[in-house]
Design an enzyme around this catalytic site. Structure first.
Site, PDB file in Angstrom:
ATOM      1  N   HIS A   2       0.029   0.862  10.535  1.00 15.63           N
ATOM      2  CA  HIS A   2      -1.200   1.977  10.219  1.00 15.63           C
ATOM      3  C   HIS A   2      -2.238   1.964  11.197  1.00 15.63           C
ATOM      4  CE1 HIS A   2       0.169   3.093   6.083  1.00 15.63           C
ATOM      5  NE2 HIS A   2       0.375   2.009   5.728  1.00 15.63           N
ATOM      6  N   HIS A   8       3.340  -3.948   9.069  1.00 11.57           N
ATOM      7  CA  HIS A   8       2.961  -2.615   8.329  1.00 11.57           C
ATOM      8  C   HIS A   8       1.762  -2.224   8.533  1.00 11.57           C
ATOM      9  CE1 HIS A   8       3.908  -0.019   5.006  1.00 11.57           C
ATOM     10  NE2 HIS A   8       2.604  -0.043   4.876  1.00 11.57           N
ATOM     11  N   GLU A   9       0.919  -3.061   8.256  1.00 15.00           N
ATOM     12  CA  GLU A   9      -0.595  -2.626   8.425  1.00 15.00           C
ATOM     13  C   GLU A   9      -0.995  -2.339   9.994  1.00 15.00           C
ATOM     14  OE1 GLU A   9      -2.006  -1.881   5.896  1.00 15.00           O
ATOM     15  OE2 GLU A   9      -0.915  -2.726   4.470  1.00 15.00           O
TER      16      GLU A   9
END
Length: 169
Positions: free
Chosen positions: A79, A75-76
């Protein structure tokens, strides 16, 4: 400028990341990108991506108490690959809608990265007839990842492997 990615655009971005790095392993991708992973007690937060301007270094902080740390790292990374030029803390009047959209995009990126179409296709003989929860357990991913992936596979009616779609129904 803020880029809002479609689900298809995110899938293509993930495929590009996998091709460039030769893997979908989040730890290897972080190593190649020189992104350090720090495990701490983050309280209610699952994880966060931090940029140190002084060293131009990215860090991923993840909550050490989480079951699915791989998803949080992915998920990071979402980003990082989708939004690293956008600092939402500096965007004036960053709305909750924008923040939610960016979080959703990062989660879609993570889902595509840790559970690729290729992985599903190769596992088909073993997971045929499994429920979504059983598929999630088979791949050791959160159940919402299989929910998303299976909904995407089901939406491509003209897919080459149409016989495989019915097995995921």
């Amino acid at each position: 400028m803020i880029t809002i990615y479609t689900s298809k655009g995110i899938k293509h971005k993930v495929q590009s990341v996998i091709k460039t790095h030769g893997t979908n392993n989040v730890y290897e991708i972080c190593d190649i990108q020189k992104i350090y992973i720090l495990k701490n007690d983050l309280g209610q937060a699952n994880g966060l991506l931090q940029h140190d301007k002084a060293t131009d270094q990215y860090l991923i902080h993840i909550n050490e108490n989480l079951q699915h740390q791989q998803f949080v790292i992915a998920h990071e990374l979402g980003h990082y690959f989708l939004h690293k030029r956008l600092n939402t803390f500096k965007v004036v009047n960053c709305s909750k809608v924008l923040k939610d959209k960016l979080e959703h995009q990062a989660s879609l990126f993570a889902s595509e990265l840790i559970l690729t179409d290729k992985m599903l296709n190769e596992a088909l003989p073993y997971i045929q007839g499994f429920s979504k929860e059983q598929i999630a357990a088979y791949f050791n991913v959160p159940s919402f990842v299989t929910d998303y992936k299976l909904s995407q596979i089901g939406s491509f009616s003209n897919r080459i492997y149409s016989h495989e779609i019915s097995a995921f129904g």
